[in-house]
Enzyme design. Structure first.
Site, PDB file in Angstrom:
ATOM      1  N   SER A  67      26.602 -11.024  -5.426  1.00 34.84           N
ATOM      2  CA  SER A  67      27.427  -9.820  -5.571  1.00 34.84           C
ATOM      3  C   SER A  67      27.954  -9.320  -4.237  1.00 34.84           C
ATOM      4  CB  SER A  67      26.620  -8.701  -6.231  1.00 34.84           C
ATOM      5  OG  SER A  67      25.608  -8.223  -5.350  1.00 34.84           O
ATOM      6  N   LYS A  78      18.073  -0.622  -9.874  1.00 39.41           N
ATOM      7  CA  LYS A  78      19.031  -0.508  -8.771  1.00 39.41           C
ATOM      8  C   LYS A  78      19.758   0.834  -8.821  1.00 39.41           C
ATOM      9  CE  LYS A  78      19.962  -5.474  -8.389  1.00 39.41           C
ATOM     10  NZ  LYS A  78      20.980  -6.553  -8.561  1.00 39.41           N
ATOM     11  N   THR A  98      23.613  -6.706  -2.469  1.00 40.61           N
ATOM     12  CA  THR A  98      22.158  -6.651  -2.492  1.00 40.61           C
ATOM     13  C   THR A  98      21.673  -5.921  -1.246  1.00 40.61           C
ATOM     14  OG1 THR A  98      22.151  -8.793  -3.619  1.00 40.61           O
ATOM     15  CG2 THR A  98      20.054  -8.025  -2.698  1.00 40.61           C
ATOM     16  N   ARG A 124      21.852 -16.143 -10.886  1.00 32.19           N
ATOM     17  CA  ARG A 124      21.033 -17.339 -11.072  1.00 32.19           C
ATOM     18  C   ARG A 124      21.821 -18.497 -11.662  1.00 32.19           C
ATOM     19  NH1 ARG A 124      19.922 -13.489 -14.843  1.00 32.19           N
ATOM     20  NH2 ARG A 124      19.733 -14.062 -17.053  1.00 32.19           N
ATOM     21  N   HIS A 166      -7.231 -25.919  -4.562  1.00 30.60           N
ATOM     22  CA  HIS A 166      -8.135 -25.119  -3.738  1.00 30.60           C
ATOM     23  C   HIS A 166      -8.315 -23.704  -4.281  1.00 30.60           C
ATOM     24  CE1 HIS A 166      -8.235 -28.185  -0.505  1.00 30.60           C
ATOM     25  NE2 HIS A 166      -7.025 -28.456  -0.961  1.00 30.60           N
ATOM     26  N   GLY A 198      18.033 -14.396  -7.870  1.00 26.59           N
ATOM     27  CA  GLY A 198      18.840 -15.573  -8.151  1.00 26.59           C
ATOM     28  C   GLY A 198      19.623 -16.066  -6.952  1.00 26.59           C
ATOM     29  N   SER A 199      19.892 -15.185  -5.999  1.00 21.06           N
ATOM     30  CA  SER A 199      20.580 -15.591  -4.771  1.00 21.06           C
ATOM     31  C   SER A 199      19.612 -16.196  -3.771  1.00 21.06           C
ATOM     32  CB  SER A 199      21.288 -14.387  -4.132  1.00 21.06           C
ATOM     33  OG  SER A 199      22.273 -13.845  -4.991  1.00 21.06           O
ATOM     34  N   GLU A 220      13.689 -13.976 -16.587  1.00 20.38           N
ATOM     35  CA  GLU A 220      14.991 -13.377 -16.866  1.00 20.38           C
ATOM     36  C   GLU A 220      15.640 -13.913 -18.144  1.00 20.38           C
ATOM     37  OE1 GLU A 220      17.474 -11.833 -13.497  1.00 20.38           O
ATOM     38  OE2 GLU A 220      16.647 -13.602 -12.501  1.00 20.38           O
ATOM     39  N   SER A 265      24.116 -13.439  -0.990  1.00 22.68           N
ATOM     40  CA  SER A 265      24.114 -12.465  -2.088  1.00 22.68           C
ATOM     41  C   SER A 265      25.329 -12.724  -2.957  1.00 22.68           C
ATOM     42  CB  SER A 265      24.149 -11.031  -1.559  1.00 22.68           C
ATOM     43  OG  SER A 265      24.393 -10.108  -2.606  1.00 22.68           O
TER      44      SER A 265
END
Length: 314
Positions: A81, A306, A84, A128, A218, A40-41, A202, A79
């Site tokens: 937060s 994480k 990240t 996000r 293509h 989202g960042s 999400e 980021s």
């Protein structure tokens, strides 16, 4: 994490984020731009790269800074937060290389790095849902937006906040058929097609796929007519002002016998149309999540990943 009611409040905050006045400082002598960000960042960099072409722009969604980065590079690390690990790692590398480094964050470890700090208001948003805060400093700093663009975009987002029933209707169609969304965009909205894909992932907890015209002519074109269980796909295609692209869309749908749901962006400028499409996708994926009984704010599996990575690193 917050609940459903709180998430609708998050969606309605986007228009207010357009008023964020901070801007990235662009020093003289900069030869190229690198933007690092994940999830989202990271979407802010993807959108920016479609609107800015005066200097080369390179996007990093990994741990490694490209070899060309030097003192003549502007590196923007984004980021929400500030923690990240991929983005923090890249910021450290940029500083060691002597690149002019800008950190856009609401806090965390990233606040300790960079020549310029742009602090995002910390409202406990989903990353996000803070796209405006992370994107506007880039658009303002590089002179891509003007006040007319912002005013028009604000008005369009406000309209969607009041009336997004069409988004709910499309979400119902997707849910009834348990179909996989396929989003096709074109310049300058390729990044928005990708944004929809990640929002479906999400917010609605469904797989989704994105591609863009003319590139998809293509490759995807052959599979559109002959893939497995074609009826399980739901095609969402952004209307294009480019006459050649518009012609490609019509011909592609015809020769592959595909049912394209055309989404027409509103607005007189590309910036306004971009924000309209972005917000439209936010509501569409939100409604699909609710219809499916999902909490749009739930990212527990990502957080568990994480946590396990952190434990492994220790």
């Amino acid at each position: 994490m917050g609940g459903v009611i709180e998430f609708t409040d998050e969606l309605k905050m986007l228009k207010e984020q357009l008023k964020f006045k901070e801007k990235v400082e662009v020093p003289k002598g900069i030869e190229n731009v690198v933007i690092a960000g994940m999830g989202g960042s990271g979407i802010a960099g993807k959108i920016f790269s479609e609107f800015y072409s005066k200097k080369p722009v390179y996007l990093v969604d990994d741990y490694k800074l490209p070899d060309f980065v030097s003192k003549s590079t502007l590196v923007v690390a984004i980021s929400y937060s500030g923690n990240t690990e991929e983005t923090v790692t890249v910021a450290k590398q940029a500083i060691k290389r002597g690149a002019y480094t800008v950190a856009i964050t609401s806090g965390g470890e990233l606040t300790g790095y960079g020549d310029q700090q742009i602090r995002i208001p910390r409202n406990d948003l989903q990353p996000r849902s803070a796209t405006g805060f992370m994107l506007m400093p880039l658009l303002r700093g590089f002179g891509i937006v003007n006040e007319s663009d912002i005013s028009e975009s604000y008005s369009l987002l406000e309209q969607l906040d009041r009336n997004n029933g069409e988004c709910r209707e499309i979400a119902n169609d997707i849910a009834k058929g348990m179909r996989i969304p396929v989003i096709y965009g074109s310049s300058p909205f390729k990044s928005i097609a990708y944004r929809w894909k990640t929002q479906f992932n999400e917010n609605a907890k469904v797989m989704a796929y994105s591609n863009s015209f003319p590139e998809l002519n293509h490759n995807d074109t052959m599979s559109l007519a002959k893939t497995y269980r074609k009826g399980s796909l739901y095609f969402l295609v952004f209307k294009s002002a480019n006459k050649r692209i518009a012609k490609r869309i019509v011909i592609t749908a015809t020769i592959t016998k595909s049912n394209f749901k055309i989404i027409a962006p509103k607005g007189s400028s590309d910036i306004a149309r971009m924000f309209y499409l972005l917000h439209y996708g936010d509501y569409l994926t939100y409604h699909l999540g609710i219809i499916r009984g999902m909490n749009p704010t739930d990212v527990s599996l990502i957080e568990e990943l994480k946590r396990r990575l952190g434990h492994f690193r220790q």
